[in-house]
Write an enzyme that holds these catalytic residues in place. Structure first.
Site, short mmCIF file in Angstrom:
data_model
loop_
_atom_site.label_atom_id
_atom_site.label_comp_id
_atom_site.label_asym_id
_atom_site.label_seq_id
_atom_site.Cartn_x
_atom_site.Cartn_y
_atom_site.Cartn_z
N LEU A 61 0.87 -1.17 0.00
CA LEU A 61 0.00 0.00 0.00
C LEU A 61 0.91 1.23 0.00
O LEU A 61 2.02 1.19 0.53
CB LEU A 61 -0.90 0.04 1.24
N ASP A 62 0.43 2.33 -0.58
CA ASP A 62 1.18 3.58 -0.52
C ASP A 62 1.47 3.95 0.93
O ASP A 62 0.69 3.62 1.83
CB ASP A 62 0.38 4.73 -1.16
N ARG A 63 2.54 4.69 1.13
CA ARG A 63 2.92 5.11 2.48
C ARG A 63 1.75 5.76 3.23
O ARG A 63 1.52 5.48 4.41
CB ARG A 63 4.09 6.11 2.41
#
Length: 215
Positions: A61-63
C-alpha cells in the site's frame, strides 16, 4: 519525499494469523517496504518480521494509505497469494473522502496510467502508452463539500485510485501529490483499504478481512 519521514509508532495491529498468512491493519504514514537510505528503513514489513520472522511480502500500500495488508507465512503461500493479486482474483474495497460532491451515485473510471517520469513517483493518465486501469466507485454519503466513497479497483496500478479520483474532478482529501491546496489541507491522505477478499493458499477457502477507517 518532500517532508521528513516520521512514521507513527503505533503497536502492530494484527487482524488475523494462521499457518499460511498474517493480516495487519497498516497505519497511514508508514512505508510498506524500506525506502532507500537508513532514514527510510522503518516500514510495515520490518515491523511484521519483528513479530513474525518468517513473514514474506505479497503486495504493498502507498505510504499514506492505511488499512488491510496481507503477508505470507511460507514461500508457497507467498507464490499463491501473489498469483491471486496478479490474476486479479482478490477483491479489494477502499474507503476515501474526496473533494466536492460526487454525482451520480455510482460509476466506473477507465483511464490508462503511466509513471510521470520527470515528476516521479507521480503517475498520469496517458492514452498512448499507459497501462489499462479501471476503478468502480460508489457514493456512501455527502459530507458538506466533500463526499465519502467506496472504491473498487479492478486493476492494481500505482497511485491508481488517487489519479482516477483526481481525473474525475474529486481528488482524495489530504493527497500531497494530486490534490490542490484546498483539498490538501487535511491531517492525512483520506484513503483506506477497508476490505480484502482472497483464498487461503492451503485449501482455497475464501476469506474476508476488514478494518474500519479512522476518518
Amino acid at each position: 519525499m518532500s517532508e521528513p519521514y516520521d512514521p507513527p509508532q503505533t503497536p502492530l495491529d494484527v487482524l488475523h494469523e494462521d499457518a499460511q498468512l498474517i493480516v495487519v491493519n497498516k497505519p497511514s504514514g508508514l512505508l510498506s517496504v524500506p525506502g532507500r537510505g537508513e532514514h527510510l528503513a522503518d516500514c510495515l514489513l520490518t515491523r511484521v518480521q519483528a513479530a513474525f520472522p518468517q513473514a514474506l511480502l505479497v503486495h504493498r500500500l502507498d505510504r499514506d494509505t492505511s488499512g488491510v495488508m496481507v503477508f505470507a507465512q511460507t514461500p508457497h503461500a507467498q507464490r499463491h497469494l501473489s498469483m491471486q493479486f496478479e490474476k486479479r482474483q482478490t477483491r479489494k474495497t477502499y474507503v476515501a473522502r474526496v473533494f466536492g460532491r460526487v454525482e451520480p451515485k455510482t460509476g466506473t473510471i477507465d483511464l490508462p496510467l503511466i509513471v510521470d517520469w520527470p515528476n516521479r513517483p507521480r503517475q498520469k493518465v496517458c492514452h498512448e502508452t499507459g497501462k489499462p486501469a479501471v476503478t468502480d466507485w460508489r457514493v456512501v454519503k455527502h459530507e458538506g463539500d466533500t463526499t465519502r466513497v467506496r472504491l473498487f479497483p479492478k486493476t492494481g496500478r500505482s497511485h491508481q485510485l488517487r489519479v482516477h479520483m483526481q481525473a474525475l474532478g474529486h481528488p482524495i482529501l489530504g493527497d500531497p501529490f494530486y490534490a490542490d491546496v484546498a483539498a490538501r489541507d487535511y491531517p492525512r491522505l483520506m484513503l483506506h483499504s477497508e476490505e480484502l477478499r482472497l483464498k487461503n493458499p492451503e485449501g482455497g477457502v475464501s476469506m474476508k478481512f476488514r478494518a474500519a477507517p479512522d476518518f
